[in-house]
Structure formats: C-alpha cells, structure tokens
Design a protein around this motif. Structure first.
Motif, mmCIF file in Angstrom:
data_model
loop_
_atom_site.group_PDB
_atom_site.id
_atom_site.type_symbol
_atom_site.label_atom_id
_atom_site.label_comp_id
_atom_site.label_asym_id
_atom_site.label_seq_id
_atom_site.Cartn_x
_atom_site.Cartn_y
_atom_site.Cartn_z
ATOM 1 N N LYS A 281 -57.687 51.973 78.409
ATOM 2 C CA LYS A 281 -57.705 52.698 77.183
ATOM 3 C C LYS A 281 -57.570 54.558 77.672
ATOM 4 O O LYS A 281 -58.661 54.959 77.869
ATOM 5 C CB LYS A 281 -58.764 52.478 75.961
ATOM 6 C CG LYS A 281 -58.641 52.958 74.620
ATOM 7 C CD LYS A 281 -59.890 52.187 74.492
ATOM 8 C CE LYS A 281 -61.294 52.647 74.248
ATOM 9 N NZ LYS A 281 -62.097 52.393 72.938
ATOM 10 N N SER A 282 -56.748 54.988 77.004
ATOM 11 C CA SER A 282 -56.631 56.809 76.225
ATOM 12 C C SER A 282 -55.396 57.000 76.088
ATOM 13 O O SER A 282 -54.772 55.966 75.132
ATOM 14 C CB SER A 282 -56.231 56.876 78.096
ATOM 15 O OG SER A 282 -55.760 58.160 78.039
ATOM 16 N N ALA A 283 -55.449 57.970 74.667
ATOM 17 C CA ALA A 283 -54.198 58.774 74.082
ATOM 18 C C ALA A 283 -54.888 59.957 74.355
ATOM 19 O O ALA A 283 -53.784 61.191 73.523
ATOM 20 C CB ALA A 283 -56.176 58.869 72.738
ATOM 21 N N PHE A 335 -55.663 54.737 70.351
ATOM 22 C CA PHE A 335 -55.484 54.709 72.266
ATOM 23 C C PHE A 335 -54.371 54.075 72.258
ATOM 24 O O PHE A 335 -54.089 52.815 71.654
ATOM 25 C CB PHE A 335 -56.696 54.392 73.104
ATOM 26 C CG PHE A 335 -58.316 54.984 72.357
ATOM 27 C CD1 PHE A 335 -58.031 56.096 72.899
ATOM 28 C CD2 PHE A 335 -58.671 54.671 71.517
ATOM 29 C CE1 PHE A 335 -59.305 56.609 73.335
ATOM 30 C CE2 PHE A 335 -60.258 55.295 70.942
ATOM 31 C CZ PHE A 335 -60.258 56.705 71.976
ATOM 32 N N TYR A 337 -53.374 50.767 76.149
ATOM 33 C CA TYR A 337 -54.210 50.636 76.936
ATOM 34 C C TYR A 337 -52.841 50.230 77.895
ATOM 35 O O TYR A 337 -51.523 50.047 77.841
ATOM 36 C CB TYR A 337 -54.225 49.046 76.388
ATOM 37 C CG TYR A 337 -55.455 49.088 76.075
ATOM 38 C CD1 TYR A 337 -56.403 49.004 76.475
ATOM 39 C CD2 TYR A 337 -55.330 49.185 74.583
ATOM 40 C CE1 TYR A 337 -57.753 48.574 76.061
ATOM 41 C CE2 TYR A 337 -56.649 48.442 74.228
ATOM 42 C CZ TYR A 337 -57.861 48.358 74.000
ATOM 43 O OH TYR A 337 -58.758 48.846 73.373
#
Length: 365
Positions: A281-283, A335, A337
């Motif tokens: 998970k990252s934004a 977020f 993935y």
C-alpha cells in the motif's frame, strides 16, 4: 472507377488485424490516396509459429490480402534490427533491473511513431493513420489526445509518450467507434480479417513466457539469490529476480501463516523482498521522462488530475508536482496496492491525456 480528386496521401500502419485494415478501407472510401505499410519486427521463421500476437507471420499475409481487397499499394518494411535494439533489448534490460516494462509503449514511441513517422513524412504523406482506439481533437490552437469512446478498448495509456509533433501528424479514425462497429465496417468492406481474433500476447514473447526471451538474451541474469522479508530476514531462495514482479502472490514458493506478496525487487542485491498485502500500500510515487501533451506552461507547477498506473486499472485522483528535467512527484488521494517500477503513470483531465512518465524504482521507499 472514381474520377474524384484524391484528398491527399495517407500512410496507414497495417498490422494485419481488423482495426488497421478497416482504417485503410475507411480512408480509401473517403478518397484519400492510401498506402498500407506493415512492419516486419522479428525473424520470419519465428513469426510463422505465432498466431495470437500482432505483427506475426500470418499478419503480414493478412495485411497484404486486405490491401489487395481495398485496392491500395502495400509495403512490408524490415524493422527487425531497430525493433530488437529499441524494444526487445529495452524490455529485457528493464526486467533485469527489477522493473516490469511495457514494450507496447516503447514500440509506439521508438518505432511506429518515430521511424515510421519519418518514413511517412518522406513519402509526402499528410498523415500517418493507425487503428488505435483513441481520439484527436484540436482546440485553442493545439491538438489534444483523448480516450477512445469505447472504454473497453481505449488505448490512450499506451500512447502517453507520443510527442506533440507526432500527434499533429497522426490520425486515429477508430477513436469514435466501439469494436462491434469496426467489425461491422470490416464486413461491409469485405475484408478477410473481419472476424479475426484479437492479438493477446506481447508480439515477441512466445506463449506469454517472457522469461524465455530473457534467458536467451541475458542468461547471466538467472543468478540465484535470497527471498527476504522487509526487515531483511532470509525466508527462502530464488533462481533469478526476473521471475518476479511487484504485487505477485502466486509462485513465490514460501509457506507462511499469511499470504506473501512481492513488495520490491532489489536488483542491486539480487533479492526479492516479500511482505503482506498492506506492505504494497502506498500513495506516493515518482516518475521520470515525463512527456507533456498539454501546454507546458500549465503543468510547470502543482496541479490536480487523475492518473492511471496500469493500463487496465481505474484512475485515481492525484496531485502532481513537476520537479523539472522530466521528473515529477505524484501524490494519490487514496492508497494503491502494488505501485510497480517500469509501468507508466498516465495523467488525465477527464478524457484528455495531459501526459505521463515512467514509475521509478524508489517509488516504494
């Protein structure tokens, strides 16, 4: 025989499929002087074995037959060396570096819209037409690249690297159609490819097995190494990082109490880093080699848009900050993935493609 004056000369990139063949027939019916061109991109002997990939051996024959039915000249150009250097070698090197490349973008960018573009110009053509499902409209003195109306066929993601100069010369007659309408037109024109199945594989990857191509061209890349946790703990071993991609869950070969995912490919240390789904998970991400298709002045600052990080994924609203020299920071509103190095981040304003860039390896750090 028609006595109407030709509207001008147009080169059509004919892959041998229903889309580009229909484009050639449409433009011929509109009284353009159409020249069909098919690119031979790899060895003829190997092409004869492929049936579900674009630019395969059968496709050259299909393109020639379609051109004969339409009544236009058709030429086959040998771009094998160029394609090998600019697309296949780049594809292999990208995997070896721990990325997941998109060769279709590179083919459009480095072969079709660069060298074929130059050839069409040399022939005195007024345009180069393709069978891509995208649209081009002109407003406020500039050409805009827009999504195709058929959401299931839209190919705008793959054309983000098109330059403004190229876009000015390109035409996309199918952008306002859905696939069923294209097939109906092909039947109307009596084309031999009207019911031909669509290409599915990357054209130079036999049976979708990309590792065979890498093993052939970079056998030294198959070096065994460790599969580690995000904390650096060795959990298992691999036979080569090229067998893994970010987001992969199956085929890791490690028993664990919870499902493991590939969260990073560490080419420098020859390691595959695994973790749980939330570790993907990252934004935030950083992109390079940004190509703008909107007015540069409007984008040399922080701006809002939507982005697509995979060709078949939904767009996410985001804030983009251009850093100069082809780099930009992208902050997503939600977020995502599995942000994957080597894939593209394409920026949109509604249906319009603003530009795009390549996702960098440090996106997950």
């Amino acid at each position: 025989m028609s006595t109407k004056r030709h509207k001008g000369k147009i080169v059509v990139a004919m892959s041998g499929g229903v889309d580009s063949s229909t484009v050639a027939a449409m433009l011929h019916e509109e009284n353009y002087e159409v020249i069909g061109v098919t690119l031979q991109l790899y060895d003829v002997g190997e092409m004869a074995l492929k049936t579900k990939a674009c630019c395969a051996g059968q496709d050259i024959y299909d393109a020639k037959n379609a051109a004969d039915i339409i009544g236009i000249p058709h030429y086959v150009l040998n771009y094998e060396n160029l394609f090998s250097q600019k697309v296949i070698e780049d594809f292999v090197d990208s995997y070896v570096a721990g990325e997941t490349p998109i060769p279709c973008v590179k083919c459009n960018q480095k072969v079709k819209f660069e060298d074929l573009y130059k050839m069409a110009k040399d022939l005195g053509a007024k345009a180069l037409a393709t069978g891509h499902y995208v649209r081009k409209e002109r407003a406020n003195g500039e050409d805009m690249l827009l999504k195709g109306v058929d959401a299931n066929k839209d190919q705008s993601y793959f054309l983000f690297a098109t330059t403004k100069e190229q876009l000015n010369f390109l035409e996309f007659p199918l952008g306002g159609l859905v696939k069923e309408e294209t097939r109906a037109l092909a039947i109307k024109y009596g084309l031999n490819v009207a019911n031909k199945a669509e290409s599915q594989d990357i054209c130079f990857v036999p049976n979708g097995n990309y590792s065979e191509v890498i093993r052939k061209l970079r056998p030294q890349s198959y070096q065994p190494g460790n599969i580690v946790s995000k904390d650096g703990i060795v959990l298992g071993h691999h036979d080569g990082i090229v067998n893994f991609t970010v987001g992969q869950r199956k085929g890791i070969g490690i028993a664990h109490k919870t499902p493991l995912y590939v969260i990073q490919i560490d080419a420098k240390n020859n390691q595959v880093v695994v973790g749980e789904k939330d570790d993907l998970k990252s934004a935030r991400l950083k992109i390079k080699e940004v190509n703008w298709l909107a007015q540069d002045a409007d984008l040399q600052k922080e701006f809002r848009c939507s982005v697509r990080l995979r060709s078949n994924h939904e767009e996410i609203n985001a804030t983009v900050k251009y850093l100069g020299n082809g780099y930009a920071d992208v902050t997503l509103d939600s977020f995502y993935y599995g942000i994957t190095p080597g894939q593209a981040c394409v920026m949109y304003d509604g249906d319009r493609v603003l530009g795009g860039g390549w996702i960098m390896k440090n996106s997950m750090e």
